[in-house]
Design an enzyme around this catalytic site. Structure first.
Site, mmCIF file in Angstrom:
data_model
loop_
_atom_site.group_PDB
_atom_site.id
_atom_site.type_symbol
_atom_site.label_atom_id
_atom_site.label_comp_id
_atom_site.label_asym_id
_atom_site.label_seq_id
_atom_site.Cartn_x
_atom_site.Cartn_y
_atom_site.Cartn_z
ATOM 1 N N HIS A 109 -49.782 -72.260 34.185
ATOM 2 C CA HIS A 109 -49.675 -73.272 35.242
ATOM 3 C C HIS A 109 -48.669 -74.355 34.849
ATOM 4 O O HIS A 109 -47.741 -74.660 35.613
ATOM 5 C CB HIS A 109 -51.060 -73.894 35.479
ATOM 6 C CG HIS A 109 -51.093 -74.948 36.535
ATOM 7 N ND1 HIS A 109 -51.576 -74.720 37.802
ATOM 8 C CD2 HIS A 109 -50.700 -76.251 36.528
ATOM 9 C CE1 HIS A 109 -51.480 -75.821 38.518
ATOM 10 N NE2 HIS A 109 -50.947 -76.774 37.765
ATOM 11 N N GLU A 110 -48.850 -74.928 33.668
ATOM 12 C CA GLU A 110 -47.957 -76.009 33.250
ATOM 13 C C GLU A 110 -46.537 -75.498 33.009
ATOM 14 O O GLU A 110 -45.563 -76.219 33.244
ATOM 15 C CB GLU A 110 -48.513 -76.697 32.001
ATOM 16 C CG GLU A 110 -49.893 -77.330 32.188
ATOM 17 C CD GLU A 110 -49.985 -78.278 33.376
ATOM 18 O OE1 GLU A 110 -48.952 -78.864 33.759
ATOM 19 O OE2 GLU A 110 -51.090 -78.437 33.920
ATOM 20 N N HIS A 157 -44.729 -75.617 36.263
ATOM 21 C CA HIS A 157 -44.168 -76.952 36.507
ATOM 22 C C HIS A 157 -42.888 -77.146 35.704
ATOM 23 O O HIS A 157 -41.883 -77.655 36.210
ATOM 24 C CB HIS A 157 -45.175 -78.028 36.084
ATOM 25 C CG HIS A 157 -46.259 -78.293 37.073
ATOM 26 N ND1 HIS A 157 -46.030 -78.545 38.404
ATOM 27 C CD2 HIS A 157 -47.610 -78.389 36.908
ATOM 28 C CE1 HIS A 157 -47.183 -78.774 39.028
ATOM 29 N NE2 HIS A 157 -48.150 -78.684 38.140
ATOM 30 N N HIS A 215 -39.941 -75.371 37.133
ATOM 31 C CA HIS A 215 -39.472 -76.061 38.337
ATOM 32 C C HIS A 215 -38.489 -77.165 37.942
ATOM 33 O O HIS A 215 -37.464 -77.386 38.605
ATOM 34 C CB HIS A 215 -40.673 -76.654 39.075
ATOM 35 C CG HIS A 215 -40.417 -77.005 40.502
ATOM 36 N ND1 HIS A 215 -41.362 -77.598 41.304
ATOM 37 C CD2 HIS A 215 -39.329 -76.858 41.296
ATOM 38 C CE1 HIS A 215 -40.871 -77.784 42.510
ATOM 39 N NE2 HIS A 215 -39.633 -77.356 42.531
#
Length: 682
Positions: free
Chosen positions: A469-470, A473, A476
């Site tokens: 998940h991180e 980020h 991105h």
């Protein structure tokens, strides 16, 4: 000139090992004074252009923001009394500095002049989007308010920033203050060997024998999930649920902070002409109104609640029939859930954990990212703030395009949770000797996993999901191709869409080839067996209903209290009403969850916690394209091109449509969660 103060020499290789609390005040005073002088000179320029106004202000703000960003980052990952004191002392002044810029009528006038000029049409799409965002943000910061109201707004901003820091620090202090000690393992039956090793290492770090158990997430979760000792589970649960409340320590009670944070938010909204803070918050988000968000959350809750009630009924029956437990308390839920999972699917989370050494997981994660985007992470030596931290540069065809600091393990003085933040963003320099050079993005990726024991950490599947998940980020931020800082990477992306890339990455942690490639059993080095993965997959939506209604409870509470028309609002009563509406697991009266809900009171998610489930509709639909097309590299290139690379340079809705060719649909999410009509009908 090279400064001896490391905070004044934050290059592309920051000297984190040379930072000292005594540097904080001098560094900030220096950069803010320099910035004010440069802004004053800028406003005197007779001509108004993009370069001498927008680009110049970006340069000025970034200089101050980078220094303050490093100070805030260290405060969150390596808190010490001296660092905290210096940080807290400067919060009001730094907040006022940025508010002054955002309310500066002369700057605002120059930005409006650029927008109105014919030359606006010659700006790139990214520049136009940044300028429009900036004009919106001037208004939302009070630039159009009368002078007296501007001053009041600035006061509220400053006080709110200080309260958010105090809230977060109270939670950290409450977490670090609790500990229980055991001389031997007799009272710790049921806990896996990895947890006992973790507790022994914690005691040893204090020069003690036996075991130390705290409230940091790896400690707390291990106890409530595995400890046979019900009294111990209850003790930790009650301490965890009472953190930063009057039941913990009056000096750390966040109750009054919540009252004031909500009152400040409401007054800011009123000054800007909005009915409430939730309405103000949504100006920069995809959702149209608080009413739309509340309806969305209630619809999800209504869909999930029958599944949650079924989950709880199954758990209650299992505990009674198999283990003789008549009444489940909140500290029993995770424990009996694990027992039921083991009974139903014939595996435990601890069994899965034996296959995933952190070093191997990182290798597998980096290999996946290479498959998706053709980029590679390469370990490098750099100055760090803690020995556990590692740095990796990100390369494409041998050329560096960014870098990331990984800080994966829990420790004292480090905020709980997991997050990505940035040291700097991508930006093409247009002034001085750096004209034309591209500043590369650097990210911090922070988690709170159980620390290594005897040289290696072993990750649960849930921790692998968090890491993915991180990393989503981080990618991105790192894979942007936009050169305009304000809309590069995650900058300028609507808050309720910013979770799309992170949630999207989690899906790959449910693919066998990905997990098998990053597995190596602790004893024999074997790969994750397909038979065990099949059990994990069968259990994927185990008790999803309970999880979803809990998330809807958080989201409804958040939007409801920030929508309250009178302050101080009865946030305690509102939480009870929402629990009565959507929750299925009864809570003890002593539960003080809100007082440690840092996301919405200190983490930027005010009236925005719904973003997790909102963005999950988008992320599941995006991942469905990978399932349909079955070409990881080709679809990954399109995802990079249409979503990751463009950052905030266009709306999230436009980017989604460019990738998917249509509007979002919730079908994929409901299918992934096991809440689709087909499942319901079955």
């Amino acid at each position: 000139m090279t400064h001896t103060n490391a905070l004044l020499n934050l290059t592309d290789i920051p000297a984190f090992d040379a930072l000292d609390a005594a540097q904080i005040a001098p560094a900030m005073q220096t950069v803010m004074a320099e910035a004010r002088a440069r802004i004053a000179a800028l406003k005197e320029l007779p001509e108004t252009t993009w370069d001498n106004t927008v680009e110049a202000l970006t340069d000025i703000s970034e200089r101050v923001g980078r220094v303050w960003g490093v100070i805030a980052h260290i405060n969150s990952v390596a808190d010490t009394p001296a660092w905290r004191e210096a940080y807290n002392a400067l919060i009001p002044e730094v907040t006022l500095f940025f508010t002054e810029i955002a309310q500066d009528e002369a700057l605002y006038a120059r930005f409006k002049a650029i927008r109105a000029a014919d030359a606006f049409g010659q700006l790139s799409a990214a520049q136009q989007k940044k300028l429009n965002n900036d004009l919106r943000d001037f208004v939302l910061s009070g630039a159009e308010l009368p002078q007296q109201e501007q001053a009041r707004f600035a006061e509220l901003q400053s006080e709110g920033a200080a309260l958010a820091a105090a809230f977060s620090q109270n939670v950290l202090d409450a977490t670090d203050a609790f500990a229980v000690y055991f001389d031997d393992a007799a009272a710790l039956a049921g806990l896996p060997e990895s947890a006992l090793q973790m507790f022994a290492a914690a005691a040893e770090a204090e020069g003690k024998s036996g075991y130390k158990i705290g409230l940091q997430a790896p400690h707390y979760l291990a106890v409530v999930q595995f400890a046979d000792n019900r009294a111990l589970r209850e003790k930790l649960y009650r301490a965890y649920a009472a953190r930063a409340s009057e039941l913990d320590d009056a000096a750390r009670d966040n109750g009054a902070n919540i009252d004031r944070i909500l009152a400040i938010a409401a007054e800011e909204a009123q000054l800007l002409g909005y009915a409430d803070y939730a309405e103000l918050s949504l100006v920069t988000k995809m959702a149209d109104s608080p009413q739309q968000v509340l309806a969305f959350l209630r619809e999800m809750a209504a869909r999930a609640k029958p599944f949650a009630e079924r989950d709880l009924a199954e758990l209650t029956a299992f505990a009674r029939e198999s283990l003789g437990e008549e009444t489940l308390q909140p500290w029993d839920i995770a424990y009996y859930s694990e027992k039921l999972r083991e009974a139903r699917y014939a595996f435990s989370e601890e069994e899965v954990k034996q296959y995933f050494p952190a070093s191997r997981v990182l290798e597998g994660l980096f290999a996946l990212v290479n498959d998706l985007y053709g980029v590679e992470f390469v370990a490098e030596e750099r100055p760090l703030w803690h020995p556990d931290v590692r740095y990796f540069s990100l390369k494409k065809n041998g050329a560096v395009i960014g870098g990331v600091y990984l800080d994966l393990y829990a420790r004292g003085g480090k905020k709980s949770g997991a997050w990505m933040n940035d040291y700097c963003g991508r930006r093409r320099q247009v002034a001085g000797s750096l004209n034309g050079e591209v500043q590369l993005p650097l990210a911090y990726l922070v988690c709170n996993f159980a620390p290594p024991v005897e040289g290696e950490a072993w990750l649960s599947h849930q921790e692998i999901l968090t890491l993915f998940h991180e990393t989503g980020h981080g990618l991105h931020h790192l894979l942007t191709r936009i050169d305009e800082l304000g809309v590069a990477g995650i900058n300028g992306v609507e808050w309720d869409a910013v979770e799309l890339p992170s949630q999207f990455m989690e899906n790959f942690a449910w693919e066998y080839d990905v997990l098998a490639a990053m597995s190596r059993h602790k004893q024999d080095g074997s790969r994750l067996p397909e038979s065990l993965f099949a059990k994990m997959l069968a259990a994927k939506n185990f008790q999803t209903g309970l999880f979803i209604v809990r998330q809807m409870e958080f989201g409804l509470f958040d939007v409801s209290i920030y929508s309250a028309k009178t302050q101080p609002c009865d946030w305690r009563g509102i939480l009870q009403q929402i629990r009565a509406e959507v929750a299925v697991v009864p809570q003890i009266p002593e539960n003080r969850f809100a007082q440690s809900f840092s996301h919405i009171f200190a983490g930027g998610y005010a009236a925005g916690y719904y973003s997790y489930i909102w963005a999950e509709v988008l992320s599941a639909d995006v991942y469905a394209a990978f399932e349909e097309e079955n070409d990881r590299a080709a679809t990954g290139e399109r995802f990079w091109q249409e979503i990751l690379s463009v950052g905030g340079s266009r709306s999230a809705a436009e980017s989604f449509r460019a990738f998917r060719g249509r509007e979002p649909q919730a079908d994929a999410l409901l299918r992934h969660l096991g809440l689709s009509d087909a499942v319901e009908a079955a």
